[in-house]
Structures are given as C-alpha cells and as structure tokens.
Motif scaffolding. Structure first.
Motif, PDB file in Angstrom:
ATOM      1  N   GLY A  85      40.598  46.163  37.759  1.00  0.00           N
ATOM      2  CA  GLY A  85      41.508  45.385  38.523  1.00  0.00           C
ATOM      3  C   GLY A  85      41.050  44.460  39.518  1.00  0.00           C
ATOM      4  O   GLY A  85      41.657  43.422  39.815  1.00  0.00           O
ATOM      5  N   LYS A  86      39.912  44.715  40.205  1.00  0.00           N
ATOM      6  CA  LYS A  86      39.160  43.747  41.087  1.00  0.00           C
ATOM      7  C   LYS A  86      38.646  42.571  40.502  1.00  0.00           C
ATOM      8  O   LYS A  86      39.287  41.420  40.731  1.00  0.00           O
ATOM      9  CB  LYS A  86      38.157  44.435  41.776  1.00  0.00           C
ATOM     10  CG  LYS A  86      38.444  45.453  42.738  1.00  0.00           C
ATOM     11  CD  LYS A  86      36.981  46.210  43.174  1.00  0.00           C
ATOM     12  CE  LYS A  86      37.357  47.118  44.522  1.00  0.00           C
ATOM     13  NZ  LYS A  86      36.231  47.810  45.098  1.00  0.00           N
ATOM     14  N   LEU A  87      38.364  42.456  39.154  1.00  0.00           N
ATOM     15  CA  LEU A  87      37.776  41.462  38.713  1.00  0.00           C
ATOM     16  C   LEU A  87      39.369  40.605  37.996  1.00  0.00           C
ATOM     17  O   LEU A  87      39.316  39.344  37.972  1.00  0.00           O
ATOM     18  CB  LEU A  87      37.177  41.660  37.326  1.00  0.00           C
ATOM     19  CG  LEU A  87      35.866  42.244  37.639  1.00  0.00           C
ATOM     20  CD1 LEU A  87      35.236  42.827  36.382  1.00  0.00           C
ATOM     21  CD2 LEU A  87      34.901  41.268  38.277  1.00  0.00           C
ATOM     22  N   ALA A  88      40.275  41.369  37.873  1.00  0.00           N
ATOM     23  CA  ALA A  88      41.454  40.649  37.267  1.00  0.00           C
ATOM     24  C   ALA A  88      42.038  39.937  38.565  1.00  0.00           C
ATOM     25  O   ALA A  88      42.589  38.736  38.399  1.00  0.00           O
ATOM     26  CB  ALA A  88      42.603  41.530  36.663  1.00  0.00           C
ATOM     27  N   VAL A  89      42.207  40.497  39.707  1.00  0.00           N
ATOM     28  CA  VAL A  89      42.644  39.672  40.913  1.00  0.00           C
ATOM     29  C   VAL A  89      41.470  38.457  41.088  1.00  0.00           C
ATOM     30  O   VAL A  89      42.266  37.375  41.719  1.00  0.00           O
ATOM     31  CB  VAL A  89      42.580  40.756  42.008  1.00  0.00           C
ATOM     32  CG1 VAL A  89      42.988  40.089  43.522  1.00  0.00           C
ATOM     33  CG2 VAL A  89      43.630  41.918  41.997  1.00  0.00           C
ATOM     34  N   VAL A  90      40.360  38.723  41.041  1.00  0.00           N
ATOM     35  CA  VAL A  90      39.474  37.474  41.376  1.00  0.00           C
ATOM     36  C   VAL A  90      39.678  36.564  40.106  1.00  0.00           C
ATOM     37  O   VAL A  90      39.824  35.262  40.534  1.00  0.00           O
ATOM     38  CB  VAL A  90      38.009  37.937  41.336  1.00  0.00           C
ATOM     39  CG1 VAL A  90      37.097  36.697  41.075  1.00  0.00           C
ATOM     40  CG2 VAL A  90      37.808  38.931  42.513  1.00  0.00           C
TER      41      VAL A  90
ATOM     42  N   GLY B 154      44.723  30.250  40.080  1.00  0.00           N
ATOM     43  CA  GLY B 154      45.406  29.837  41.180  1.00  0.00           C
ATOM     44  C   GLY B 154      44.931  28.583  41.931  1.00  0.00           C
ATOM     45  O   GLY B 154      45.377  27.555  42.155  1.00  0.00           O
ATOM     46  N   PHE B 155      43.665  28.858  42.405  1.00  0.00           N
ATOM     47  CA  PHE B 155      42.906  27.870  43.227  1.00  0.00           C
ATOM     48  C   PHE B 155      42.721  26.497  42.191  1.00  0.00           C
ATOM     49  O   PHE B 155      42.813  25.619  42.874  1.00  0.00           O
ATOM     50  CB  PHE B 155      41.788  28.540  43.891  1.00  0.00           C
ATOM     51  CG  PHE B 155      40.911  27.525  44.678  1.00  0.00           C
ATOM     52  CD1 PHE B 155      41.421  27.119  45.867  1.00  0.00           C
ATOM     53  CD2 PHE B 155      39.719  26.871  43.908  1.00  0.00           C
ATOM     54  CE1 PHE B 155      40.554  26.360  46.736  1.00  0.00           C
ATOM     55  CE2 PHE B 155      39.007  26.013  44.971  1.00  0.00           C
ATOM     56  CZ  PHE B 155      39.337  25.720  46.033  1.00  0.00           C
ATOM     57  N   ALA B 156      42.271  26.731  41.180  1.00  0.00           N
ATOM     58  CA  ALA B 156      41.932  25.781  40.398  1.00  0.00           C
ATOM     59  C   ALA B 156      43.238  24.828  40.143  1.00  0.00           C
ATOM     60  O   ALA B 156      43.278  23.763  40.111  1.00  0.00           O
ATOM     61  CB  ALA B 156      41.310  25.957  38.943  1.00  0.00           C
TER      62      ALA B 156
END
Length: 196
Positions: free
Chosen positions: A18-23, A29-31
């Motif tokens: 879950g943490k990796l998916a959020v990252v 989104g940033f890109a």
C-alpha cells in the motif's frame, strides 16, 4: 530464532504494498503535473515565453491561452531590422530581403541565400555583428545558420532561416538595428582542390 507468524507477515506485506502504491501514484501525479507547472512558472516569470507561444500556435490552440502567451509583444512601437551580408571569398551571399519592421517581442523569420560559385567543395561559417552595439544583447536568435559550419559542393545553393525576436527591453531610442553577417571559408575542413 522463531519465524514470524504467517498472518503477521501477510499484513506487513500488504501495508508495504500500500505504501509503495501511494508513492508510485504520487510520483506519477508529480511527473504529470511537471510540464504544465513548468510552463506556468516560466510564463509568470517571463522566462521562455516564446517557446510557450510557439507551442500554443503550432498545436492549433486559440483563444485566451494563446493571447495570454503572446502578451510579451510590445505593439506600441516598431523596430526596423536591416540585413547585410559580407562575403569574404568567391561566393554569393545575401539576405532574401533587405529589411523588416517588427514589434519588440514578435517572432520573425528571414532567409539568407548562399551559392558556392567555385568549382570545388568548401566549408564555411557566418559570423554575426550588430549595429548599434547596445542592440546585440537585445537581439535574440532562436535559429541561425551562424551556429554551424557548412560544407557546400561546387555550385551548390542553400537557403537558411534566421528566426529571431527583439527583446522588449530594448532602449526606446533604438529604432533601427542592422544585423550583418560575414561568411568566411573555414580552412582545413575540406581537402584543397577537392571536386564535387
């Protein structure tokens, strides 16, 4: 050493996933937002405005965004740009037109013509100069044949563009700029007496 319980390990793995998916989503989104953010910052600071305007025009966008991108053009005055060509050698070199009238900030393209009238291949490059001298820091070339050396065959004819704009910060008392090119042969680039 005791092994961890299967349920606990499974729960830790899911939490890590879950943490990796959020990252990963945040990075995507940033890109995705980086390009519009770049153009917005450049437009707000007045940096790279011409490429924004050119991008909007070439993509066929019209309306408020295109008008906003071209607000750096100073329509309140015109500058006469005179073109000159000096050939230091046996070739023909001239501008396609002798002068244009432009608004500061307006993107303009002019053509220069070159013909190698010799019976041998040559390498050459143009060197620009400006009058008055103070105009040189306000005359911005985006594309120019003076950036490169060229090899021309005997009798070969070329046309090259000069794409430029005059910075709107050009002092008000400057109403005429002369852009002069001197075309020199670059020695040692082509074997002497080489035919086409």
């Amino acid at each position: 050493m005791p092994s961890p319980k299967p349920g606990l390990l499974h729960r830790d793995n899911r939490r890590m996933l879950g943490k990796l998916a959020v990252v990963a989503v945040a990075m995507f989104g940033f890109a995705y937002a980086l390009v519009p953010l770049y153009y917005t910052i450049c437009e707000a600071l007045g940096i790279n405005v011409l490429s924004v305007s050119e991008r909007l025009t070439s993509s066929g966008l019209t309306g408020a965004r295109e008008r906003k991108a071209s607000t750096q053009v100073d329509y309140s005055r015109k500058i006469t740009i005179e073109f000159d060509a000096n050939a230091r050698g046996p070739w023909d070199f001239k501008p396609a037109q002798r002068s244009v009238s432009v608004h500061p900030g307006e993107l303009t393209t002019v053509m220069y013509e070159f013909t190698n009238v010799q019976n041998r291949t040559m390498a050459a490059q143009a060197i620009p100069s400006y009058a008055p001298m103070q105009a040189s820091s306000h005359f911005n070339k985006l594309e120019c044949f003076c950036f490169n050396e060229y090899v021309l065959q005997a009798g070969e004819r070329k046309q090259w563009p000069v794409v430029f704009y005059v910075d709107p910060k050009l002092p008000k008392d400057v109403t005429t700029i002369t852009l002069s090119y001197t075309f020199f042969e670059v020695s040692g680039k082509v074997a002497a007496g080489k035919d086409s």
